[in-house]
Scaffold this active site. Sequence first.
Site, PDB file in Angstrom:
ATOM      1  N   ILE A 104       0.814  -1.219   0.000  1.00  0.00           N
ATOM      2  CA  ILE A 104       0.000   0.000   0.000  1.00  0.00           C
ATOM      3  C   ILE A 104       0.850   1.272   0.000  1.00  0.00           C
ATOM      4  CG2 ILE A 104      -1.897  -1.199   1.159  1.00  0.00           C
ATOM      5  CD1 ILE A 104      -1.080   0.255   3.747  1.00  0.00           C
ATOM      6  N   LYS A 105       2.135   1.149   0.362  1.00  0.00           N
ATOM      7  CA  LYS A 105       3.099   2.264   0.337  1.00  0.00           C
ATOM      8  C   LYS A 105       2.530   3.545   0.944  1.00  0.00           C
ATOM      9  CE  LYS A 105       5.874   0.598  -3.534  1.00  0.00           C
ATOM     10  NZ  LYS A 105       5.086  -0.575  -3.961  1.00  0.00           N
ATOM     11  N   ARG A 106       1.928   3.437   2.091  1.00  0.00           N
ATOM     12  CA  ARG A 106       1.371   4.601   2.760  1.00  0.00           C
ATOM     13  C   ARG A 106       2.447   5.344   3.543  1.00  0.00           C
ATOM     14  NH1 ARG A 106      -2.341   3.237  -0.411  1.00  0.00           N
ATOM     15  NH2 ARG A 106      -4.496   3.017   0.260  1.00  0.00           N
TER      16      ARG A 106
END
Length: 309
Positions: A104-106
């Site tokens: 998700i690379k948040r």
Amino acid sequence: MIQKLIQKIQKTHAPIVVGLDPMLSYVPAHIQKRAFEEHGETLEGAAEAIWQYNKEIVDHVYDLIPAVKPQIAMYEQFGIPGLMAFKKTVDYCKSKDLVVIGDIKRGDIGSTSAAYAVGHLGKVKVGNNSFAGFDEDFVTVNPYLGTDGVKPFVDVCKEEKKGLFILVKTSNPSSGEFQDRLIDGRPLYELVGEQVAKWGEDCMGDDYSYVGAVVGATYPEQGKVLRKIMPKSFILVPGYGAQGGKGADLVHFFNEDGLGAIVNSSRGIIAAYKQEQYAKYGEEHFAEASRAAVEAMIADIGTALERAK
């Protein structure tokens, strides 16, 4: 959860993760046809097609692998129906006892990161009840905002016994524009790696931290350095196969115990039937091609690790 991942790797002898990153163009025509007959050429139809595609691939490979990594953007592009397909994929993979890494690379300010962490790894309170949202086992996190953006994820991981993979040196060609910049004579990715190791110190499993790192297979020399900087962090290694990484490039990502890294391949596996070496399977048997690609990847990495001993 890091202990489960390690146990699954040891059981399967396969330090690999299959990236479930479905583009509609990967989905064979017969699956698209069925989905569109039921839902029309709509977002719902597209979401149904990628869900059925994922399910068939998982059915053919789950016994060979420890983990999967669905990339949420490939689902978000189809709106709410796509997110529903993402959730169905997560739940189905967990029903097959696979570890699920939500790619998700948040990374955002504290309160927003806390909401992301709760939504993907923790439980949200609704009145007197608590509910798991997407309920992945690990997620990927962008550290660009510093500790403010990472600590909420670490806190949820401690509470839920789940894990993170923090971006340190990514596999894309332009990663060096920022990640390789020198600060006091050292590349930025080394400083980020040191911080990842610190974040993980009070978040340990038996031998490895819940806090891991993402380091691309396309940068093996950097991987060698980062392995030493983060000895207790598991490294998620993207860039194998379609992006050019090979088994021989990966030996330095692992520790002497043969653990410490898990290698991702996405389209090289899920769209294997489109490759010349697996073309004999054809569209109808695309998932059998995916299984063959997984077996080839396991053999490639296993051979490389044996030679390195």
